[in-house]
Design a protein around this motif. Sequence first.
Motif, PDB file in Angstrom:
ATOM      1  N   PRO A   2     -10.244  13.637   3.757  1.00  0.00           N
ATOM      2  CA  PRO A   2      -9.183  12.602   4.149  1.00  0.00           C
ATOM      3  C   PRO A   2      -7.840  12.498   2.879  1.00  0.00           C
ATOM      4  O   PRO A   2      -8.068  13.017   1.960  1.00  0.00           O
ATOM      5  CB  PRO A   2     -10.025  11.116   3.764  1.00  0.00           C
ATOM      6  CG  PRO A   2     -11.558  11.561   3.680  1.00  0.00           C
ATOM      7  CD  PRO A   2     -11.283  12.928   3.280  1.00  0.00           C
ATOM      8  N   GLY A   3      -6.889  12.195   3.653  1.00  0.00           N
ATOM      9  CA  GLY A   3      -5.869  11.907   2.827  1.00  0.00           C
ATOM     10  C   GLY A   3      -5.595  10.774   2.111  1.00  0.00           C
ATOM     11  O   GLY A   3      -6.384   9.694   2.295  1.00  0.00           O
ATOM     12  N   TYR A   4      -4.547  10.613   1.221  1.00  0.00           N
ATOM     13  CA  TYR A   4      -4.439   9.613   0.281  1.00  0.00           C
ATOM     14  C   TYR A   4      -4.520   8.046   1.140  1.00  0.00           C
ATOM     15  O   TYR A   4      -5.389   7.363   0.589  1.00  0.00           O
ATOM     16  CB  TYR A   4      -3.051   9.451  -0.316  1.00  0.00           C
ATOM     17  CG  TYR A   4      -2.754   8.807  -1.329  1.00  0.00           C
ATOM     18  CD1 TYR A   4      -3.166   8.624  -2.716  1.00  0.00           C
ATOM     19  CD2 TYR A   4      -1.660   7.537  -0.989  1.00  0.00           C
ATOM     20  CE1 TYR A   4      -2.869   7.603  -3.537  1.00  0.00           C
ATOM     21  CE2 TYR A   4      -1.660   6.581  -1.976  1.00  0.00           C
ATOM     22  CZ  TYR A   4      -1.812   6.601  -3.239  1.00  0.00           C
ATOM     23  OH  TYR A   4      -1.658   5.690  -4.295  1.00  0.00           O
ATOM     24  N   TYR A   5      -3.815   7.791   2.045  1.00  0.00           N
ATOM     25  CA  TYR A   5      -4.015   6.527   2.526  1.00  0.00           C
ATOM     26  C   TYR A   5      -5.254   6.333   3.378  1.00  0.00           C
ATOM     27  O   TYR A   5      -5.515   5.196   3.504  1.00  0.00           O
ATOM     28  CB  TYR A   5      -2.555   5.975   3.471  1.00  0.00           C
ATOM     29  CG  TYR A   5      -1.583   5.824   2.433  1.00  0.00           C
ATOM     30  CD1 TYR A   5      -1.573   4.494   1.805  1.00  0.00           C
ATOM     31  CD2 TYR A   5      -0.427   6.573   2.313  1.00  0.00           C
ATOM     32  CE1 TYR A   5      -0.493   4.290   1.011  1.00  0.00           C
ATOM     33  CE2 TYR A   5       0.426   6.329   1.368  1.00  0.00           C
ATOM     34  CZ  TYR A   5       0.662   5.225   0.699  1.00  0.00           C
ATOM     35  OH  TYR A   5       1.397   4.863  -0.105  1.00  0.00           O
ATOM     36  N   GLU A   6      -6.099   7.183   3.804  1.00  0.00           N
ATOM     37  CA  GLU A   6      -7.127   6.943   4.134  1.00  0.00           C
ATOM     38  C   GLU A   6      -8.463   6.382   3.268  1.00  0.00           C
ATOM     39  O   GLU A   6      -9.159   5.649   3.371  1.00  0.00           O
ATOM     40  CB  GLU A   6      -7.908   8.165   4.869  1.00  0.00           C
ATOM     41  CG  GLU A   6      -7.296   8.600   6.044  1.00  0.00           C
ATOM     42  CD  GLU A   6      -8.060  10.187   6.768  1.00  0.00           C
ATOM     43  OE1 GLU A   6      -8.914  10.255   6.747  1.00  0.00           O
ATOM     44  OE2 GLU A   6      -6.830  10.761   6.595  1.00  0.00           O
ATOM     45  N   HIS A   7      -7.717   6.979   1.855  1.00  0.00           N
ATOM     46  CA  HIS A   7      -8.733   6.323   0.749  1.00  0.00           C
ATOM     47  C   HIS A   7      -8.465   4.719   0.444  1.00  0.00           C
ATOM     48  O   HIS A   7      -9.189   4.114   0.240  1.00  0.00           O
ATOM     49  CB  HIS A   7      -8.524   6.896  -0.566  1.00  0.00           C
ATOM     50  CG  HIS A   7      -9.011   8.564  -0.380  1.00  0.00           C
ATOM     51  ND1 HIS A   7     -10.135   8.773  -0.116  1.00  0.00           N
ATOM     52  CD2 HIS A   7      -8.303   9.578  -0.839  1.00  0.00           C
ATOM     53  CE1 HIS A   7     -10.310  10.107  -0.171  1.00  0.00           C
ATOM     54  NE2 HIS A   7      -9.307  10.621  -0.484  1.00  0.00           N
ATOM     55  N   ILE A  16     -11.247   7.890  -3.919  1.00  0.00           N
ATOM     56  CA  ILE A  16     -10.756   9.317  -4.210  1.00  0.00           C
ATOM     57  C   ILE A  16     -11.662  10.460  -4.743  1.00  0.00           C
ATOM     58  O   ILE A  16     -11.890  11.380  -4.490  1.00  0.00           O
ATOM     59  CB  ILE A  16      -9.311   9.363  -4.905  1.00  0.00           C
ATOM     60  CG1 ILE A  16      -8.416   8.723  -4.294  1.00  0.00           C
ATOM     61  CG2 ILE A  16      -8.904  10.781  -5.380  1.00  0.00           C
ATOM     62  CD1 ILE A  16      -7.183   8.355  -4.964  1.00  0.00           C
ATOM     63  N   PRO A  19       2.239   8.607  -3.417  1.00  0.00           N
ATOM     64  CA  PRO A  19       2.919   9.954  -3.066  1.00  0.00           C
ATOM     65  C   PRO A  19       4.373   9.680  -2.773  1.00  0.00           C
ATOM     66  O   PRO A  19       5.014   8.619  -2.188  1.00  0.00           O
ATOM     67  CB  PRO A  19       2.556  10.230  -1.593  1.00  0.00           C
ATOM     68  CG  PRO A  19       1.000   9.464  -1.715  1.00  0.00           C
ATOM     69  CD  PRO A  19       1.232   8.278  -2.214  1.00  0.00           C
TER      70      PRO A  19
END
Lengths: 102, 224
Positions: free
Chosen positions: A76-81, A61, A19
């Motif tokens: 969940p958001g990007y950095y949770e992945h 993702i 991002p």
Amino acid sequence: MSETAREDIANMDGPAALPRSSGELVFHDTWEQRVFAIAVSLCEQGHYPWDAFRERLIAEIDAAHEDPWHPDPGAPGYYEHWLAALEKVLAETGLAPPANTR
Amino acid sequence: MSEHHEHDHAGAHAHGHGAPRNPYLDKRRNGEETAVLEARVKAIEAMLVDKGLVSTAALDRMVEIYEHDLGPMNGARVVAKAWTDPAYKARLLEDATAAIRELGFGGLQGEHLVVVENTPTVHNVVVCTLCSCYPWPVLGLPPSWYKEAPYRSRVVIDPRGVLAEFGTTLGDEVEVRVWDSSAEMRYLVLPERPAGSEGLAEDALAALVTRDAMIGVTRLPAVA
């Protein structure tokens, strides 16, 4: 440790793309920066190739059934992945047992 | 997993120039969710520090590298190829987004890239009057002056005056075109190939190309 950004990491495309806002990386929280730095550092030390981490990340993702352009606010958001991918890669490489802090 | 909160940030960010944004940017978590995630990351970091695999200082440095060190060489390679390969240059001017992808430079998140060519009679310069839209996949991170109000407002009103402050003086026969970047369109200037560079190969040519020349505030000097 290299002193410049690796292109295969900085320029990931598609759902794994970092991002950014006009080129600048966007982190909401400090833990997002930490998980980013840990995953990149271990790769740069040769513990795993970047593709192995990237594939894990994309799998996380995909598993969330999230379209990056139409995200589910409850998912969940990007950095949770990133975090989930890192935990799995650490377990697979034997660098660390699975996290038990959840 | 606990419930996620989403505040409505659409209004705050919807000013045209910032979009299209990666929607992940607008995700927000509540304090409880953040605390759980922090604990998971801290557990990993502590264990890796114990094993001597990472240090806190090295991790800080890693974030800095990726936040700040994204150089402009991608754009320089695009320019050098356009100078040496007329067919590539034609494709670049026709559809720059596709032409830079040919060289393996992705990373555009919905923006289109347009390349504008400098000639002996036309000089192009790029600005983002409303915020700081920038063709970052080819130019890296914007310089601070690009993001500041004086450049953004004055280059439109008095482009020749602003260019002169960058040491670029243009004769009256040169038309100056100012390109205002937006959410959809990011501009890259194709500078004129410097005099004296005729014998140089593509790699050597790329080394001559500067960020400022690709924004259009300077011209490339002749090769000695």
